[in-house]
Each structure stands twice: as structure tokens, then as C-alpha cells.
Motif scaffolding. Sequence first.
Motif, PDB file in Angstrom:
ATOM      1  N   MET A   1       0.854  -1.201   0.000  1.00 49.19           N
ATOM      2  CA  MET A   1       0.000   0.000   0.000  1.00 49.19           C
ATOM      3  C   MET A   1       0.883   1.240   0.000  1.00 49.19           C
ATOM      4  N   ALA A   2       0.542   2.205  -0.858  1.00 47.76           N
ATOM      5  CA  ALA A   2       1.311   3.448  -0.921  1.00 47.76           C
ATOM      6  C   ALA A   2       1.162   4.226   0.380  1.00 47.76           C
ATOM      7  N   ARG A   3       2.229   4.901   0.725  1.00 47.50           N
ATOM      8  CA  ARG A   3       2.199   5.699   1.956  1.00 47.50           C
ATOM      9  C   ARG A   3       1.305   6.923   1.773  1.00 47.50           C
ATOM     10  N   VAL A   4       0.468   7.181   2.757  1.00 48.81           N
ATOM     11  CA  VAL A   4      -0.418   8.341   2.756  1.00 48.81           C
ATOM     12  C   VAL A   4       0.317   9.498   3.417  1.00 48.81           C
ATOM     13  N   ARG A   5       0.480  10.593   2.691  1.00 48.71           N
ATOM     14  CA  ARG A   5       1.330  11.683   3.193  1.00 48.71           C
ATOM     15  C   ARG A   5       0.756  12.409   4.397  1.00 48.71           C
ATOM     16  N   TYR A   6      -0.559  12.315   4.611  1.00 45.40           N
ATOM     17  CA  TYR A   6      -1.146  12.889   5.818  1.00 45.40           C
ATOM     18  C   TYR A   6      -1.005  11.947   7.015  1.00 45.40           C
ATOM     19  N   PRO A   8       1.193   9.553   9.833  1.00 45.22           N
ATOM     20  CA  PRO A   8       2.227   9.966  10.781  1.00 45.22           C
ATOM     21  C   PRO A   8       3.627   9.891  10.187  1.00 45.22           C
ATOM     22  N   ARG A   9       4.464  10.833  10.619  1.00 48.64           N
ATOM     23  CA  ARG A   9       5.873  10.781  10.251  1.00 48.64           C
ATOM     24  C   ARG A   9       6.600   9.821  11.188  1.00 48.64           C
ATOM     25  N   THR A  10       7.697   9.287  10.697  1.00 48.89           N
ATOM     26  CA  THR A  10       8.498   8.392  11.535  1.00 48.89           C
ATOM     27  C   THR A  10       9.317   9.212  12.517  1.00 48.89           C
ATOM     28  N   GLU A  11       9.851   8.551  13.535  1.00 53.53           N
ATOM     29  CA  GLU A  11      10.705   9.245  14.510  1.00 53.53           C
ATOM     30  C   GLU A  11      11.922   9.859  13.833  1.00 53.53           C
ATOM     31  N   ASP A  12      12.498   9.155  12.850  1.00 53.18           N
ATOM     32  CA  ASP A  12      13.653   9.690  12.131  1.00 53.18           C
ATOM     33  C   ASP A  12      13.283  10.951  11.360  1.00 53.18           C
ATOM     34  N   ALA A  17      13.537  16.855  10.835  1.00 56.26           N
ATOM     35  CA  ALA A  17      12.891  18.153  10.685  1.00 56.26           C
ATOM     36  C   ALA A  17      13.296  19.101  11.799  1.00 56.26           C
ATOM     37  N   LYS A  18      13.383  18.582  13.024  1.00 55.86           N
ATOM     38  CA  LYS A  18      13.803  19.400  14.159  1.00 55.86           C
ATOM     39  C   LYS A  18      15.230  19.885  13.977  1.00 55.86           C
ATOM     40  N   GLN A  19      16.099  19.002  13.503  1.00 55.46           N
ATOM     41  CA  GLN A  19      17.495  19.375  13.295  1.00 55.46           C
ATOM     42  C   GLN A  19      17.625  20.423  12.200  1.00 55.46           C
ATOM     43  N   ALA A  20      16.845  20.277  11.138  1.00 53.57           N
ATOM     44  CA  ALA A  20      16.907  21.237  10.036  1.00 53.57           C
ATOM     45  C   ALA A  20      16.497  22.621  10.492  1.00 53.57           C
ATOM     46  N   ARG A  21      15.492  22.713  11.390  1.00 47.93           N
ATOM     47  CA  ARG A  21      15.062  24.007  11.886  1.00 47.93           C
ATOM     48  C   ARG A  21      16.148  24.688  12.699  1.00 47.93           C
ATOM     49  N   SER A  22      17.011  23.908  13.330  1.00 44.15           N
ATOM     50  CA  SER A  22      18.029  24.478  14.211  1.00 44.15           C
ATOM     51  C   SER A  22      19.272  24.942  13.467  1.00 44.15           C
TER      52      SER A  22
END
Length: 269
Positions: A1-6, A8-12, A17-22
Amino acid sequence: MARVRYGPRTEDEIRAAKQARSVLPDIWSTGVVAVWESDPDAVAQVLPAPLKPADRPLVRVNISQVDIFGSPLGAGSFAVAAQHGAQSGWYPLVMPMTTERALIGGREVFGEPKKLGEVAVARDGDAVTARLGRHGIDFVEVHGRVSGELEPPAPAEKVDFYFKFLPAVDGDGFDLDPVLVHCTRVERVRKLEAVDGEVILRESAFDPVADLPVRRLLEITIGEKTSDQRGRVVERVSAEALLPFVHQRYDDPAQVLDSVPLPPQSGEA
């Protein structure tokens, strides 16, 4: 099954995303800043508790344009000088933004009084014009001519005060206790020029900045700047004391005053 973009995101992915913001790169803007002395009583009236008026009734407008990763952004701020205990800073009344992304992030995270609007900075030789507009009204306009270069100041820390809150679902008060936020920026300037000009404040029912008139213009500058930003909640504030100021954030909390007045009916005066 294709991943639904809405989904949940994975922990990685969340961690990345948190690292990119910093580690965002420096983003330089070109902006016009005007500072003036206004009416002390008018400045005092717009400050919710626990904010107090500063020693001088200063007003500052900042009108900037920036290119963020190929996407143009106009950002404005109209603020008054304020004091919170021993901390000096600025209390913005309205912060027009030209993109929804810039608006939502600042309002939801920091409690900034951002609204979608028109923001423009234009320079033709030495002639400079900058404006803030909403609902078809350019409620702030700054224009003049560059009169000379200034020595860029050393990096400086500046503090803005914001109130973060959520209007109640049932329309009565707030869902949670509002909080006062200190937002600290370290501003760096690489180019700065003086401008001889004037500030025009136009009447607007939705952005009534004309109530804070220019009594004595102190300076107008145009420069290239960048800054970081970090915020912290410093205290919970009285919901009862803040409620009379909710209209600063929204054109009208219930949207009942946002419509254009109906024209007189036949036979009416």
C-alpha cells in the motif's frame, strides 16, 4: 500500500525536521525602519497588563522584504516601546505578512499578532518608499531619500513581547490561560543608510495606527539585516485583563464588524 502523506511521520523524519530548523542559514532582508515619539497616553492605552509604558513613548515601524529560498516574503511590524519588570522591549500591535506560512508559524508558536496583508519596499536610486496595507488601505507609508551611509551597529539583542492565547470554543474567554512571551533576537546589520523623509499614518478601522501619531520623528533608515529568534514563556497572565485587548489580534473576534456597511435603503436618510 502506498504511503499516505497525511499519515504519521516516523521518529527519524521528526528528528530530521527538528534538526533542520536548528541550522537554518542566515536570511538577509532589506528593510525600512522608522522610529518616532508619539502621544504618551495613547501608547499607555494599548499595553495590556503586566506590560508598562517605557520611559519614552516611542513607536517603531519595520517594513522588510526578503527572498526565502526563492520565495519572496514581505514582513512588517508596528510596535510601541514597553517595559516588563526590568526588561525593556517592544510590543507589536500588528505584523502584516504576505504569506500564510509566515503568518501561521509566528502566531501559533510565539503568539505574534500577524495578519495577512500587503508589504512593499521599493528603491529607485536614492528614492525610498515602503508601505503596509490591508483591506485596500495603505495604513502606513514611509517615503524619503537616502541621505548617506551609516556605520553598521554591532550585533544587538532585541526583545519583543507577545501574548499567546486561544479564544474559547464557546466564544467566552479563552480555552487556556494566556501567557506572556519574551521573543529575543540577535540582530546583525551589514549595510545601513539614513533616510530623510516622513511617515504617513492613514485612517483604517481594522488597523487604527493613526491613533499613535508622529509627534517627533527620530529616524528613518534602510538597511540589510539578519537575525535569529528564540522565545520563552515568562509568566501566565490574567485572562480578565487581556480580554479587552483581543481585538488587537483579530479584526473582530466574532467577525460581526468585518462586513462593509450596507448602503441606505430607499427612503432612509
